[in-house]
Design an enzyme around this catalytic site. Structure first.
Site, PDB file in Angstrom:
ATOM      1  N   HIS A  22      57.743  40.789 122.594  1.00  0.00           N
ATOM      2  CA  HIS A  22      57.508  42.231 122.714  1.00  0.00           C
ATOM      3  C   HIS A  22      57.969  42.958 121.451  1.00  0.00           C
ATOM      4  CE1 HIS A  22      56.364  42.447 127.056  1.00  0.00           C
ATOM      5  NE2 HIS A  22      56.844  41.216 126.974  1.00  0.00           N
ATOM      6  N   ASP A 116      57.490  50.201 124.739  1.00  0.00           N
ATOM      7  CA  ASP A 116      56.754  49.087 125.336  1.00  0.00           C
ATOM      8  C   ASP A 116      56.284  49.459 126.741  1.00  0.00           C
ATOM      9  OD1 ASP A 116      56.323  46.518 126.830  1.00  0.00           O
ATOM     10  OD2 ASP A 116      56.945  45.665 124.923  1.00  0.00           O
ATOM     11  N   HIS A 149      44.688  47.035 138.456  1.00  0.00           N
ATOM     12  CA  HIS A 149      44.047  46.969 139.782  1.00  0.00           C
ATOM     13  C   HIS A 149      45.089  46.759 140.879  1.00  0.00           C
ATOM     14  CE1 HIS A 149      39.863  47.361 138.760  1.00  0.00           C
ATOM     15  NE2 HIS A 149      40.031  46.530 137.740  1.00  0.00           N
ATOM     16  N   TRP A 356      50.504  36.150 124.101  1.00  0.00           N
ATOM     17  CA  TRP A 356      49.489  36.985 123.454  1.00  0.00           C
ATOM     18  C   TRP A 356      49.689  37.075 121.940  1.00  0.00           C
ATOM     19  CZ3 TRP A 356      44.792  37.762 123.733  1.00  0.00           C
ATOM     20  CH2 TRP A 356      44.155  38.865 123.169  1.00  0.00           C
TER      21      TRP A 356
HETATM   22  C1  UDX Z   1      56.235  36.591 125.859  1.00  0.00           C
HETATM   23  C2  UDX Z   1      55.240  36.023 126.879  1.00  0.00           C
HETATM   24  O1  UDX Z   1      55.545  34.718 127.226  1.00  0.00           O
HETATM   25  C3  UDX Z   1      53.864  36.193 126.401  1.00  0.00           C
HETATM   26  O2  UDX Z   1      52.977  35.530 127.273  1.00  0.00           O
HETATM   27  C4  UDX Z   1      53.582  37.669 126.325  1.00  0.00           C
HETATM   28  O3  UDX Z   1      52.254  37.890 125.958  1.00  0.00           O
HETATM   29  C5  UDX Z   1      54.560  38.305 125.341  1.00  0.00           C
HETATM   30  O4  UDX Z   1      55.887  37.992 125.698  1.00  0.00           O
HETATM   31  P1  UDX Z   1      56.453  34.525 124.085  1.00  0.00           P
HETATM   32  O5  UDX Z   1      56.408  33.561 125.187  1.00  0.00           O
HETATM   33  O6  UDX Z   1      57.603  34.448 123.212  1.00  0.00           O
HETATM   34  O7  UDX Z   1      56.249  36.031 124.561  1.00  0.00           O
HETATM   35  O8  UDX Z   1      55.096  34.230 123.262  1.00  0.00           O
HETATM   36  P2  UDX Z   1      54.295  35.022 122.171  1.00  0.00           P
HETATM   37  O9  UDX Z   1      53.658  36.230 122.733  1.00  0.00           O
HETATM   38  O10 UDX Z   1      53.379  34.038 121.573  1.00  0.00           O
HETATM   39  O11 UDX Z   1      55.369  35.498 121.110  1.00  0.00           O
HETATM   40  C6  UDX Z   1      56.141  34.643 120.342  1.00  0.00           C
HETATM   41  C7  UDX Z   1      56.359  35.255 118.984  1.00  0.00           C
HETATM   42  O12 UDX Z   1      57.378  34.530 118.329  1.00  0.00           O
HETATM   43  C8  UDX Z   1      55.117  35.195 118.092  1.00  0.00           C
HETATM   44  O13 UDX Z   1      54.945  36.421 117.419  1.00  0.00           O
HETATM   45  C9  UDX Z   1      55.421  34.095 117.103  1.00  0.00           C
HETATM   46  O14 UDX Z   1      54.907  34.294 115.815  1.00  0.00           O
HETATM   47  C10 UDX Z   1      56.930  34.122 117.051  1.00  0.00           C
HETATM   48  N1  UDX Z   1      57.463  32.794 116.749  1.00  0.00           N
HETATM   49  C11 UDX Z   1      57.358  31.775 117.646  1.00  0.00           C
HETATM   50  C12 UDX Z   1      58.083  32.612 115.543  1.00  0.00           C
HETATM   51  O15 UDX Z   1      58.158  33.515 114.701  1.00  0.00           O
HETATM   52  N2  UDX Z   1      58.601  31.380 115.273  1.00  0.00           N
HETATM   53  C13 UDX Z   1      58.533  30.349 116.125  1.00  0.00           C
HETATM   54  O16 UDX Z   1      59.051  29.267 115.776  1.00  0.00           O
HETATM   55  C14 UDX Z   1      57.887  30.542 117.370  1.00  0.00           C
END
Ligand code: UDX
Length: 459
Positions: A22, A116, A149, A356
């Site tokens: 987020h 958010d 919804h 996402w």
């Molecule tokens: C969570 C939810 O799981 C996700 O489904 C929702 O849409 C947003 O909140 P997360 O599970 O952490 O997030 O997944 P994601 O949305 O993919 O965000 C992870 C972030 O961490 C990405 O921006 C990614 O670039 C970053 N990241 C991940 C890193 O910078 N380094 C890493 O090693 C792994």
């Protein structure tokens, strides 16, 4: 600092929900507001701030203010969600009015708050203090519409096993394509409530921003835009990654984890083009021990090189003899700069949980995906990736809910090799171009973003 403040005309607050997935889109949105002359102050709690790695401190137009709170840790254990959400709400509700008041009589008061969508209660505090509020949705509009919804009572829940769900502007969904919290309602009731409540103050918000772009979710966005004025401003991926000419540009960042970027990049530099599987399940995933082992052996069995982000808390689940099997074919790190990794020429596919941000980042950088959704929005995101945009494939779990090593290895091969792989790569390039078009000057998201910035400046 004073001089810089006077030179700009608008000062806003940004309040991300304090989870990595987020914070990233909020920070990236604010990075784009700064060059338009908008000064941003992030607000979080003191305890979250102690876990934050703050990058880009030389950017005087962005800073962080904290509100005092009781000790709450970075979320690693899903059981503490309820406590986490309540403590965050209590601390921000108490501290936010003070932050606003402190500046009220200065020459540089706050004009608006970007927050958010999962903390919609902030809007009342914002309005009570005479400011405007912009809500940022950090999940796709398709997923948000399912929760919309539910909020409106126009989706029958829980849907029957085997039913096909038709919602306006959406592809037909099987049960397992819905956000997991909807078909598995008893699993995380707190989180389900949090997501449905996103719409509790939606109508009162002064701006409604979505981290997506028009061509990506055309039908559902039209449907939503018919009901409310909304603005697509995504993908929020920093332009330095989509436009190599801007590489080296300085961006501000807030990270709850410390990246191991140097070792990743050196290792990737030694690999051939599109030969490596990048594996990450985001910042929250808590894989079952057996699932972790299946992923590990699938990577060895696939015979491709792989770079796998295994967070500290997941490390003990790796098979005992796994690291001795890696040689130079596999690299495990606890965290990396995902955008740098995804933009590396050596990365051929992304085995991802499909959060996402990860989905939008891979899409914007043209990296095909093998989606292994775990929960929340990821199940719907996987449907969009595999069936709608066709920029990847989705793994299927067996009758025990485990995705086997054979299944993962086979789907990775589908993406990395053969006719199907080629088709997916072509689609990935097509969608990457559309994403870049949306955020480039004059593109749909760029226009929306510029209008939003202009309205902030004239507030
Ligand atoms: C969570 C939810 O799981 C996700 O489904 C929702 O849409 C947003 O909140 P997360 O599970 O952490 O997030 O997944 P994601 O949305 O993919 O965000 C992870 C972030 O961490 C990405 O921006 C990614 O670039 C970053 N990241 C991940 C890193 O910078 N380094 C890493 O090693 C792994």
């Amino acid at each position: 600092m004073e001089t810089q403040e006077r030179a700009t005309s608008t000062h806003i607050l940004a309040i991300p929900f304090p989870l990595q997935g987020h914070m990233n889109p909020m920070v990236q949105l604010c990075n784009r507001l700064v060059p338009k002359g908008i000064h941003v102050t992030f607000v979080t709690t003191a305890s979250i701030c102690t876990s934050l790695q703050i990058q880009g401190g030389s950017n005087l137009m962005i800073n962080v203010e904290t509100v005092p709170d009781s000790a709450i840790d970075v979320v690693e254990d899903l059981d503490i969600y309820e406590t986490f959400i309540r403590s965050f709400r209590a601390a921000i509700s108490r501290g936010l009015p003070d932050i606003i008041m402190k500046k009220r009589n200065s020459s540089f008061p706050f004009k608006a708050v970007v927050y958010d969508s999962v903390i919609p209660w902030i809007l009342d505090i914002v309005h009570e203090n005479g400011l405007k509020g912009a809500v940022l949705f950090t999940q796709p509009c398709a997923v948000c519409s399912v929760f919309y919804h539910m909020h409106q009572g126009t989706l029958e829940i829980p849907p029957d096993e085997g039913s096909e769900i038709s919602l306006p502007g959406m592809p037909v969904l099987r049960l397992k394509d819905l956000p997991s919290l909807v078909y598995d309602m008893s699993s995380y009731p707190t989180l389900l409530r949090l997501l449905v409540e996103q719409f509790s103050t939606f109508e009162k918000a002064d701006w409604r921003l979505f981290n997506t772009f028009d061509r990506l979710e055309e039908e559902i966005l039209k449907w939503m835009a018919n009901k409310y004025p909304i603005r697509t401003i995504g993908p929020t991926v920093p332009s330095m990654y989509t436009d190599k000419r801007l590489l080296g540009n300085y961006d501000y960042g807030l990270s709850l984890f410390k990246p191991n970027t140097d070792s990743c990049m050196k290792w990737l530099d030694e690999k051939e083009d599109r030969s490596v599987i990048y594996v990450s399940f985001g910042s929250l995933a808590d894989l079952a021990d057996k699932q972790m082992k299946e992923v590990a052996w699938s990577l060895i069995d696939s015979k491709f090189s792989f770079l796998w982000v295994v967070r500290n808390t997941e490390e003990s689940k790796l098979p005992k003899d796994f690291t001795s099997e890696l040689h130079d074919n596999g690299l495990i790190v606890n965290w990396c700069s995902q955008l740098e990794v995804l933009s590396h020429r050596a990365v051929g596919c992304f085995l991802t949980h499909g959060g996402w941000n990860s989905t939008m980042e891979a899409l914007s950088l043209g990296v095909p995906m093998v989606a292994m959704p775990l929960w929340v929005d990821q199940t719907t995101n996987a449907k969009l990736v595999a069936d709608v945009w066709q920029i990847g494939v989705r793994v299927e779990a067996d009758e025990n809910g485990i995705v086997t090593r054979e299944e993962i290895a086979a789907r990775v091969k589908d993406v990395m090799q053969g006719e199907r792989g080629l088709e997916i790569r072509r689609n990935a390039v097509k969608w990457k171009d559309m994403a870049i078009e949306a955020i480039s000057e004059g593109g749909s998201s760029d226009k929306n973003f510029t209008e939003f910035a202009m309205e902030l400046l004239s507030t």
